[in-house]
Design an enzyme around this catalytic site. Structure first.
Site, PDB file in Angstrom:
ATOM      1  N   SER A 249       0.846  -1.188   0.000  1.00  0.00           N
ATOM      2  CA  SER A 249       0.000   0.000   0.000  1.00  0.00           C
ATOM      3  C   SER A 249       0.890   1.249   0.000  1.00  0.00           C
ATOM      4  O   SER A 249       2.110   1.149   0.089  1.00  0.00           O
ATOM      5  CB  SER A 249      -0.916   0.012   1.216  1.00  0.00           C
ATOM      6  OG  SER A 249      -0.184   0.449   2.345  1.00  0.00           O
ATOM      7  N   LYS A 250       0.226   2.394  -0.056  1.00  0.00           N
ATOM      8  CA  LYS A 250       0.964   3.665  -0.124  1.00  0.00           C
ATOM      9  C   LYS A 250       1.887   3.848   1.079  1.00  0.00           C
ATOM     10  O   LYS A 250       2.852   4.601   1.013  1.00  0.00           O
ATOM     11  CB  LYS A 250      -0.022   4.822  -0.196  1.00  0.00           C
ATOM     12  CG  LYS A 250      -0.562   5.011  -1.588  1.00  0.00           C
ATOM     13  CD  LYS A 250      -1.351   6.296  -1.690  1.00  0.00           C
ATOM     14  CE  LYS A 250      -2.152   6.298  -2.971  1.00  0.00           C
ATOM     15  NZ  LYS A 250      -3.410   7.002  -2.839  1.00  0.00           N
TER      16      LYS A 250
END
Ligand code: GLU
Length: 477
Positions: A249-250
């Site tokens: 994820s980010k």
């Protein structure tokens, strides 16, 4: 052999999907197969034209080669799902007619109540519209009642298939969670339904996609069976995870291809890295031309377990590509980053820019790193940052500034390269870091950069002299 990449245009191209595209590309190149790009844009709320455009641009940028797409057309189009509604309608009618699907007139509340009831009475949930006759269904339709179309999940069936990566997979139909919607009340068909129709009609032989779709596959296979359509061969790639073993994820780092491009990753490096995720070459080779990658790649190489996405390694790999790229081409790639960084290159000739880049590209892991090194050569004074300043204020640096300033006056353009650094070395008692750090800070205004002996000729006599004078005035107590 025909493979496909089927992005949903609901945002930027995610690195996980980019990997799916790369793997399909490698397979297609290796097997001389067709690669179809299909745009899955039936999510009305989230799909946008901008997203489709940016995904297509990113695929082009990565060098993915396809043979059919919405833009290109082909024998099995249209290649955008929203342009295929007539086709889906035909199949829905077929399914309703052959009893594979039914119109469901229940409201959400009806379904909830029936589900609760089933739990209470310990019996399997059955949709109350499941057994409406065709006449009853048609009557309700003519009364203007809203309906969804649901797929009738057969009872007690086992859905088995051989996944090229995951091996033999078996699902029991009761684990699917009951009859499921294939056409919403607004007439929009859902992903699981149309994906298999498209895969079949587009003659896809191998569906290679992320493991997140593995649980959808039994639904898709059941639909194919109910329609008498052939089933493609599946290959589900394990997901990408971060170094904490959680889904990528980010939080872990950059996850959209668009941002990799902006930061100055080279498409060759990204494809090399993504193509090698989840497997390794026997020889340990990592940096490979695409030809070599295609030669060594096989879908069966890909392991069954999740692959850790190593941001540091991708960055390192990119640096290796930058270091070994054709100088003229890499210079062209660096220039926009310099211009964006505020460097005015109009007064600097191309040859000089290339010489500087040839020297500093080894310090750049991404193209945007270049802005940290260009001031060393292009500014008269490359203003030292805080850390560099505090080093220049040290007593030992002071000694070196003093010696340099005495020496530079006696030297000229023609002999300063040969005599300045050796002369300083001779006159000071400082050695090692206490000598080289101040020298670097004094001549370049920075604490890191290319080899000083090689940088000095490109900085030139006048700038060197000015910088020594500047430091003498500013830092010498
Ligand atoms: N459109 C789907 C997605 O972007 C992919 C569908 C598929 O590969 O079957 O996740």
């Amino acid at each position: 052999m025909r493979v496909r990449f089927a992005p949903s245009p609901t945002g930027f191209l995610h690195i996980g999907n980019a990997r799916t595209a790369v793997i399909n590309h490698l397979v297609a190149q290796k097997e001389n197969a067709d690669l179809i790009i299909r745009i899955e844009d039936t999510d009305k709320e989230r799909s946008t034209k901008e997203s489709e455009i940016s995904i297509m641009e990113d695929l082009k940028w990565m060098g993915i080669k396809w043979t059919e797409s919405p833009e290109m057309g082909g024998d099995y189009g249209p290649y955008r799902q929203t342009e295929r509604f007539d086709i889906y309608k035909e199949y829905t009618d077929k399914l309703i007619a052959n009893g594979g699907a039914f119109r469901c007139f229940c409201t959400r509340e009806d379904v909830e109540a029936d589900k609760e009831d089933a739990v209470k009475n310990n019996k399997p949930f059955m949709d109350r519209c499941r057994n409406l006759s065709t006449e009853e269904q048609e009557k309700l339709v003519s009364q203007g009642k809203e309906f969804t179309v649901k797929f009738k999940v057969p009872e007690g069936e086992t859905i088995s298939f051989n996944d090229l990566i995951k091996g033999d997979i078996s699902f029991k139909s009761e684990h699917i969670g009951g009859d499921f919607i294939i056409v919403r009340s607004d007439g929009f068909p859902v992903y699981n339904y149309i994906v298999i129709i498209d895969d079949t009609l587009m003659k896809i032989t191998h569906v290679i996609r992320g493991e997140d779709h593995l649980s959808n596959t039994p639904k898709q296979i059941l639909i194919a069976r109910a329609l008498g359509l052939p089933e493609p061969q599946y290959a589900h790639m394990p997901l990408l995870i971060g170094d904490d073993k959680k889904k990528l994820s980010k939080r872990h780092g950059i996850t959209s291809v668009d941002l990799y491009k902006k930061e100055g990753y080279l498409p060759e490096a990204l494809v090399n890295y993504l193509g090698l995720l989840g497997w390794a070459t026997e020889s340990g080779e990592e940096i490979m031309t695409q030809e070599r990658l295609i030669e060594l790649f096989s879908i069966s190489n890909i392991g069954k377990s999740a692959a850790v996405f190593d941001f540091r390694k991708l960055r390192w790999m990119n640096g290796q590509y930058i270091k070994n790229y054709d100088l003229k081409e890499i210079t062209d790639m660096f220039i926009p980053y310099l211009e964006d960084g505020g460097f005015d290159l109009s007064g600097t000739d191309r040859e000089r820019i290339e010489s500087i880049i040839s020297l500093v590209r080894g310090n750049c892991e991404v193209l945007s790193d270049i802005v940290n090194y260009m001031g060393i050569f292009l500014y008269e004074i490359n203003e030292p940052d805080e850390k560099t300043e505090s080093l220049l204020k040290e007593d030992y640096s002071g000694d070196i500034i003093k010696i340099a300033s005495e020496l530079i006056g006696c030297l000229s353009e023609s002999d300063f390269i040969e005599k300045l650094i050796p002369g300083i070395k001779e006159k000071t008692e400082h050695k090692g870091k206490k000598l080289f750090h101040p020298l670097r800070a004094l001549f370049t205004g920075a604490l890191s950069g290319p080899e000083l002996d090689l940088a000095l000729p490109l900085i030139g006599y006048d700038k060197t002299k000015k910088r020594i004078e500047y430091c003498r005035e500013k830092y010498l107590k």
